[in-house]
Design a protein around this motif. Structure first.
Motif, PDB file in Angstrom:
ATOM      1  N   TYR A  31       0.818  -1.215   0.000  1.00 20.19           N
ATOM      2  CA  TYR A  31       0.000   0.000   0.000  1.00 20.19           C
ATOM      3  C   TYR A  31       0.848   1.260   0.000  1.00 20.19           C
ATOM      4  O   TYR A  31       0.336   2.367   0.125  1.00 20.19           O
ATOM      5  CB  TYR A  31      -0.949   0.004   1.212  1.00 20.19           C
ATOM      6  N   GLY A  73       9.910   7.352   4.640  1.00 24.77           N
ATOM      7  CA  GLY A  73      10.965   6.380   4.527  1.00 24.77           C
ATOM      8  C   GLY A  73      11.178   5.653   5.856  1.00 24.77           C
ATOM      9  O   GLY A  73      10.309   5.633   6.695  1.00 24.77           O
ATOM     10  N   GLU A  74      12.319   5.078   6.001  1.00 24.04           N
ATOM     11  CA  GLU A  74      12.610   4.390   7.246  1.00 24.04           C
ATOM     12  C   GLU A  74      13.691   5.157   8.020  1.00 24.04           C
ATOM     13  O   GLU A  74      14.854   5.163   7.609  1.00 24.04           O
ATOM     14  CB  GLU A  74      13.036   2.932   6.965  1.00 24.04           C
ATOM     15  N   SER A 124       5.434  -0.115  12.896  1.00 23.24           N
ATOM     16  CA  SER A 124       4.400  -0.574  11.962  1.00 23.24           C
ATOM     17  C   SER A 124       4.452  -2.088  11.841  1.00 23.24           C
ATOM     18  O   SER A 124       5.500  -2.658  11.545  1.00 23.24           O
ATOM     19  CB  SER A 124       4.630   0.066  10.591  1.00 23.24           C
ATOM     20  N   MET A 195      -4.863   5.036   3.101  1.00 22.23           N
ATOM     21  CA  MET A 195      -5.075   6.360   2.505  1.00 22.23           C
ATOM     22  C   MET A 195      -4.505   6.422   1.087  1.00 22.23           C
ATOM     23  O   MET A 195      -3.605   5.653   0.748  1.00 22.23           O
ATOM     24  CB  MET A 195      -4.389   7.431   3.366  1.00 22.23           C
TER      25      MET A 195
END
Ligand code: SAM
Length: 331
Positions: A31, A73-74, A124, A195
Motif C-alpha cells: 500500500y 521512509g525508514e 508498523s 489512505m
C-alpha cells in the motif's frame, strides 16, 4: 527575535513537527511502494544532519514546536539518527521526541536511541503471521520487527505503539488476533485506514477497510468503550474489555480529524508540507542554503502554514492525489 507560532487561517496551531529523515525504505509494503522501489532522492538534495538540526531548532526555538517525530521512509536507515535525536532533545524546553519506524534493526539500536533522548516509538506491523507479513511487505522479516518491538519496550521507549493497516484479502480478518497479541505484549495497537498516498496511485475507496468495519469486527471479540479526551490525536481510543489496554482507530478517510490538526511536516529534502495531502510545498532548503537568517526562515515557514486547507479533501470529487508518495513525505 520573538516567538511566532505556526498558526493557519482556520486558527489551528501546529506544535507537532514530523521530520522525514530519508525517503528510502527496506520494506516494500504494497500500500506504499512498488516492488522495485522508487527513484530515491538525490544525496545533494537531501538535508545534511546539520541542516536538519538547524531547521528543527528554528521550529522549536522560534515557532512553538513542542513535539518532534522522526519518520521516513525508514528513519533507522539514517546514519546520523542518534546525533539528530540528541541535538533535538538538547533544545530549549526539551521537546518530546518520537519515531515512527518499521522496527528493522531496532533490536540493536533501541537502547542507544533511548540514551540519545528518544522518548517513544510507533512500530508498523500489520500482521502476526510471518507469511502474511512477507506478502504485504515483500520481505521475510516478521521476526526482526517482533524483536525490534521487544527491544523498544525493554529500552523504555513506551508506551510502545503498533501501527497496522488492514488490506482486503490479506489481513482484513486479523484485527482481533493482532489486538490480542499486542495486549499480551503490552503494546498499544492503532489501526489506520488505508489512505491514497501510495506511489502507484492504486488506492481504491471500495477496497479500503473502513474504521466502522474494523470496529464491528473487533466488537465481535472484545467490548470496546470509547474514551474521551482525544484532543488533536489522530486515533479515536477505546478501552478494551475492562482495560487497562486500549486500541486506537485512525479513520483518516471516513472520520477525518483535520479540524483539530496540530501537525506540520518537514521532508528530507527540506520542504515544508502543511498537510500529508498538501499539493504545495514550501522550500526551506533553498532559503537555508542561500544563507537566510533564522528570522527569514521562520517567516517563510510561518507563511507556509497560511495555505493549510481546512480539510484533506479526500472525500471531495475534485480530490487529486499528491505526486509525492507517503514514503517521501513522512507518515
Ligand atoms: N517506515 C516507517 C514505518 O514503517 O513506520 C515510517 C514511514 S511509514 C510511511 C509510516 C506509516 O504510514 C506506517 O505505519 C505505514 O504503515 C503507514 N502507511 C504507509 N502507506 C500508507 C497508506 N497508503 N495508508 C495508510 N497508512 C500508510
Amino acid at each position: 527575535m520573538g516567538t511566532m507560532e505556526l498558526i493557519d487561517q482556520h486558527g489551528r496551531v501546529a506544535t507537532d513537527l514530523r521530520v522525514s529523515l530519508t525517503d528510502r525504505c527496506n520494506l516494500r509494503c504494497q500500500y506504499c511502494m512498488p516492488a522495485e522501489g522508487l527513484e530515491w532522492m538525490p544525496t545533494e538534495e537531501t538535508l545534511s544532519d546539520d541542516e536538519l538540526i538547524r531547521l528543527i531548532s528554528i521550529g522549536v526555538e522560534h515557532l512553538g514546536v513542542t513535539d518532534v517525530r522522526f519518520t521516513g521512509g525508514e528513519p533507522l536507515l539514517r546514519k546520523g539518527l542518534p546525533g539528530i535525536i540528541a541535538a533535538t532533545k538538547a533544545l530549549p524546553g526539551s521537546p518530546r521526541t518520537a519515531m515512527t519506524s518499521n522496527g528493522l534493526g531496532l533490536k540493536r539500536t533501541a537502547k542507544a536511541l533511548a540514551d540519545a533522548g528518544l522518548d517513544r516509538v510507533n512500530i508498523s506491523l500489520d500482521t502476526i503471521d510471518p507469511e502474511v507479513f512477507e506478502r504485504i511487505t515483500r520481505r521475510n522479516r516478521w521476526q526482526d520487527v517482533a524483536d525490534g518491538l521487544a527491544a523498544a519496550k525493554e529500552a523504555g521507549l513506551g508506551p510502545v505503539k503498533v501501527n497496522a493497516v488492514l488490506l482486503r484479502g490479506h489481513n482484513d480478518t486479523e484485527g482481533p488476533a493482532l489486538l490480542q497479541w499486542c495486549m499480551d505484549h503490552d503494546y498499544e495497537l492503532r489501526i489506520i485506514e488505508q489512505m491514497p498516498l501510495d506511489a502507484q496511485h492504486g488506492w481504491n475507496r471500495e477496497a479500503m477497510i473502513t474504521a466502522e468495519e474494523t470496529l464491528t469486527l473487533l466488537s465481535e471479540t472484545f467490548r470496546l468503550t470509547p474514551l474521551a479526551g482525544r484532543g488533536s490525536a489522530p486515533a479515536e481510543k477505546f478501552l478494551v474489555d475492562d482495560g487497562p489496554h486500549t486500541v486506537g482507530i485512525i479513520g483518516s478517510v471516513t472520520r477525518p480529524f483535520c479540524g483539530d490538526c496540530n501537525r506540520v511536516r518537514l521532508t528530507a529534502d527540506g520542504q515544508i508540507m502543511n498537510c500529508l495531502f498538501a499539493r504545495e510545498e514550501s522550500d526551506l532548503r533553498a532559503a537555508l542554503r542561500g544563507g537566510a537568517s533564522d528570522t527569514e526562515i521562520s517567516k517563510r515557514w510561518a507563511a507556509a502554514m497560511m495555505t493549510k486547507l481546512p480539510g484533506h479533501g479526500i472525500n471531495d470529487p475534485s480530490f487529486l492525489q499528491s505526486d509525492r508518495p507517503m514514503s517521501a513525505i513522512g507518515g
